[in-house]
Design a protein around this motif. Structure first.
Motif, PDB file in Angstrom:
ATOM      1  N   ILE A 126      -3.945  -1.547  -8.407  1.00 38.12           N
ATOM      2  CA  ILE A 126      -5.250  -2.314  -8.560  1.00 38.12           C
ATOM      3  C   ILE A 126      -6.422  -1.722  -7.673  1.00 38.12           C
ATOM      4  O   ILE A 126      -7.542  -2.275  -7.943  1.00 38.12           O
ATOM      5  CB  ILE A 126      -4.982  -4.061  -8.224  1.00 38.12           C
ATOM      6  CG1 ILE A 126      -4.484  -4.015  -6.848  1.00 38.12           C
ATOM      7  CG2 ILE A 126      -3.940  -4.560  -9.054  1.00 38.12           C
ATOM      8  CD1 ILE A 126      -4.347  -5.351  -6.106  1.00 38.12           C
ATOM      9  N   ARG A 127      -6.085  -1.184  -6.621  1.00 40.10           N
ATOM     10  CA  ARG A 127      -6.938  -0.614  -6.005  1.00 40.10           C
ATOM     11  C   ARG A 127      -6.630   1.069  -5.568  1.00 40.10           C
ATOM     12  O   ARG A 127      -5.575   1.212  -5.288  1.00 40.10           O
ATOM     13  CB  ARG A 127      -7.590  -1.317  -4.881  1.00 40.10           C
ATOM     14  CG  ARG A 127      -7.961  -2.485  -5.021  1.00 40.10           C
ATOM     15  CD  ARG A 127      -9.488  -2.405  -5.305  1.00 40.10           C
ATOM     16  NE  ARG A 127     -10.342  -3.917  -5.369  1.00 40.10           N
ATOM     17  CZ  ARG A 127      -9.844  -4.615  -6.328  1.00 40.10           C
ATOM     18  NH1 ARG A 127      -9.388  -4.088  -7.611  1.00 40.10           N
ATOM     19  NH2 ARG A 127     -10.448  -5.893  -6.433  1.00 40.10           N
ATOM     20  N   SER A 136      -3.431   3.936  -1.949  1.00 41.22           N
ATOM     21  CA  SER A 136      -3.530   2.897  -3.267  1.00 41.22           C
ATOM     22  C   SER A 136      -2.896   1.507  -3.021  1.00 41.22           C
ATOM     23  O   SER A 136      -1.874   1.421  -1.932  1.00 41.22           O
ATOM     24  CB  SER A 136      -3.060   3.391  -4.598  1.00 41.22           C
ATOM     25  OG  SER A 136      -3.767   4.636  -4.857  1.00 41.22           O
ATOM     26  N   ARG A 137      -3.433   0.432  -3.426  1.00 43.95           N
ATOM     27  CA  ARG A 137      -2.904  -0.905  -3.357  1.00 43.95           C
ATOM     28  C   ARG A 137      -2.275  -1.329  -4.677  1.00 43.95           C
ATOM     29  O   ARG A 137      -2.806  -0.957  -5.661  1.00 43.95           O
ATOM     30  CB  ARG A 137      -3.831  -1.666  -3.006  1.00 43.95           C
ATOM     31  CG  ARG A 137      -3.226  -3.257  -2.676  1.00 43.95           C
ATOM     32  CD  ARG A 137      -4.271  -4.162  -2.112  1.00 43.95           C
ATOM     33  NE  ARG A 137      -4.879  -3.644  -0.735  1.00 43.95           N
ATOM     34  CZ  ARG A 137      -4.121  -4.045   0.339  1.00 43.95           C
ATOM     35  NH1 ARG A 137      -2.796  -4.976   0.287  1.00 43.95           N
ATOM     36  NH2 ARG A 137      -4.426  -3.660   1.389  1.00 43.95           N
ATOM     37  N   VAL A 138      -1.014  -1.760  -4.619  1.00 39.85           N
ATOM     38  CA  VAL A 138      -0.133  -2.151  -5.708  1.00 39.85           C
ATOM     39  C   VAL A 138       0.144  -3.641  -5.633  1.00 39.85           C
ATOM     40  O   VAL A 138       0.743  -4.191  -4.949  1.00 39.85           O
ATOM     41  CB  VAL A 138       1.311  -1.326  -5.672  1.00 39.85           C
ATOM     42  CG1 VAL A 138       2.029  -1.595  -6.979  1.00 39.85           C
ATOM     43  CG2 VAL A 138       1.080   0.331  -5.489  1.00 39.85           C
ATOM     44  N   ARG A 157      -4.778   6.122 -10.672  1.00 39.83           N
ATOM     45  CA  ARG A 157      -5.938   5.695 -11.046  1.00 39.83           C
ATOM     46  C   ARG A 157      -5.528   4.042 -11.067  1.00 39.83           C
ATOM     47  O   ARG A 157      -4.301   3.715 -11.283  1.00 39.83           O
ATOM     48  CB  ARG A 157      -6.389   5.941 -12.352  1.00 39.83           C
ATOM     49  CG  ARG A 157      -6.722   7.504 -12.362  1.00 39.83           C
ATOM     50  CD  ARG A 157      -8.090   7.903 -11.594  1.00 39.83           C
ATOM     51  NE  ARG A 157      -8.416   9.267 -11.607  1.00 39.83           N
ATOM     52  CZ  ARG A 157      -8.197  10.319 -10.794  1.00 39.83           C
ATOM     53  NH1 ARG A 157      -7.411   9.820  -9.711  1.00 39.83           N
ATOM     54  NH2 ARG A 157      -8.466  11.393 -11.038  1.00 39.83           N
ATOM     55  N   GLU A 158      -6.579   3.187 -11.012  1.00 42.95           N
ATOM     56  CA  GLU A 158      -6.316   1.972 -11.197  1.00 42.95           C
ATOM     57  C   GLU A 158      -5.583   1.631 -12.543  1.00 42.95           C
ATOM     58  O   GLU A 158      -5.990   1.979 -13.495  1.00 42.95           O
ATOM     59  CB  GLU A 158      -7.544   1.059 -11.184  1.00 42.95           C
ATOM     60  CG  GLU A 158      -8.210   1.058  -9.657  1.00 42.95           C
ATOM     61  CD  GLU A 158      -9.457   0.325  -9.449  1.00 42.95           C
ATOM     62  OE1 GLU A 158      -9.957  -0.228 -10.311  1.00 42.95           O
ATOM     63  OE2 GLU A 158      -9.973   0.348  -8.250  1.00 42.95           O
ATOM     64  N   VAL A 178       0.919  -1.040  -0.060  1.00 43.24           N
ATOM     65  CA  VAL A 178       0.122   0.055   0.007  1.00 43.24           C
ATOM     66  C   VAL A 178       0.975   1.199   0.197  1.00 43.24           C
ATOM     67  O   VAL A 178       1.839   1.330   0.899  1.00 43.24           O
ATOM     68  CB  VAL A 178      -0.840  -0.096   1.209  1.00 43.24           C
ATOM     69  CG1 VAL A 178      -1.798   1.212   0.941  1.00 43.24           C
ATOM     70  CG2 VAL A 178      -1.663  -1.212   1.217  1.00 43.24           C
ATOM     71  N   ILE A 179       0.718   2.199  -0.886  1.00 38.79           N
ATOM     72  CA  ILE A 179       1.392   3.527  -0.890  1.00 38.79           C
ATOM     73  C   ILE A 179       0.505   4.696  -0.527  1.00 38.79           C
ATOM     74  O   ILE A 179      -0.675   4.535  -0.376  1.00 38.79           O
ATOM     75  CB  ILE A 179       1.943   3.645  -2.423  1.00 38.79           C
ATOM     76  CG1 ILE A 179       0.565   3.744  -3.360  1.00 38.79           C
ATOM     77  CG2 ILE A 179       2.727   2.603  -2.913  1.00 38.79           C
ATOM     78  CD1 ILE A 179       0.940   4.272  -4.858  1.00 38.79           C
TER      79      ILE A 179
END
Length: 272
Positions: free
Chosen positions: A162-163, A169-171, A146-147, A136-137
């Motif tokens: 991806i989220r 955001s999740r990477v 954006r995704e 997570v960043i």
């Protein structure tokens, strides 16, 4: 007090008599030129007593001085230990700052080499499960993330978004089993697809007749709509041709150390 006097009256009385004799002897000593038999007797009797008193006195004084020295030494040790801990903490902070500056310098140099605008981000969480490879960043929708956007480090490809939430955001990391990136062997432009296998990668669909060697660098091909062309993915650690089949078995070591990932760049672009 009276009870204490009664208990020790015998030694106290003896001490008083000795003291009186010494006083009389001292007074007479100033007035006489010769030592009498009585004075000789008193000197002979009291000499061991004085020696004992001197020895006890010196021992007590020495012990007290050693006690005071040890107290001072202990306080100094406590002060020095506290100072040592403070300096060690400061040194550790300076080293952390130096390492962070070095990582950021490499990241900024890499950003300057990429045509797309890039957003620096910090890794704030790591997926602890064995099922998914994600981090997570600390950047999200409010920052333009954006995704589907690619995420890179100074060394090479990290993964993709991806989220995306407003502030984080999740990477999905390159090593995740569901990750796939269109790739090239940099030396001879052999095409394939890099897939995650936990801690390693594989280059799938590399034709059997193509020349792939250990040490070859694998880069993104630019196809697939996610990663721009030419980003480093990893290096070949094994290339094997089976007796039958169309494709080789190729193992790739990622160039990014995902266990030590702290800063990344999100390449900002519109989703296709």
């Amino acid at each position: 007090m009276l009870e204490l006097f009664r208990k020790y009256r015998t030694p106290l009385g003896a001490g008083f008599l000795v003291l009186t004799a010494l006083l009389i002897y001292s007074a007479n000593l100033r007035q006489r030129g010769r030592t009498t038999l009585f004075e000789k007797t008193v000197l002979q009797i009291t000499s061991p007593l004085f020696k004992g008193v001197d020895a006890v006195s010196e021992s007590l004084v020495g012990g007290w001085n050693r006690y005071l020295w040890l107290m001072d030494t202990e306080q100094e040790n406590v002060r020095l230990q506290s100072e040592n801990r403070r300096l060690a903490a400061e040194l550790n902070n300076v080293e952390e700052i130096r390492l962070a500056n070095e990582r950021l310098r490499r990241l900024l140099e890499f950003r300057d080499s990429v045509d797309l605008p890039a957003l620096p981000a910090q890794v704030i969480a790591v997926d602890a499960s064995s099922w998914f490879r994600t981090v997570v960043i600390d950047k999200g929708n409010t920052d333009g993330v954006r995704e589907g956007m690619p995420v890179v480090a100074a060394e090479g490809v990290v993964g993709r978004i991806i989220r995306s939430a407003p502030r984080e955001s999740r990477v999905l990391l390159l090593t995740d089993a569901s990750s796939a990136v269109a790739s090239l062997v940099q030396r001879n432009r052999t095409r394939g697809v890099v897939r995650g296998q936990g801690d390693i990668l594989t280059l799938d669909f590399a034709l059997r007749q193509k020349d792939i060697e250990v040490g070859d660098r694998i880069v993104t091909s630019g196809t697939g709509g996610v990663f721009p062309k030419g980003l480093v993915i990893g290096e070949v650690t094994r290339a094997a041709r089976e007796q039958y089949g169309l494709f080789q078995t190729v193992t790739v070591a990622p160039v990014v150390d995902f266990a030590r990932l702290e800063e990344v760049l999100v390449l900002l672009k519109e989703n296709p």
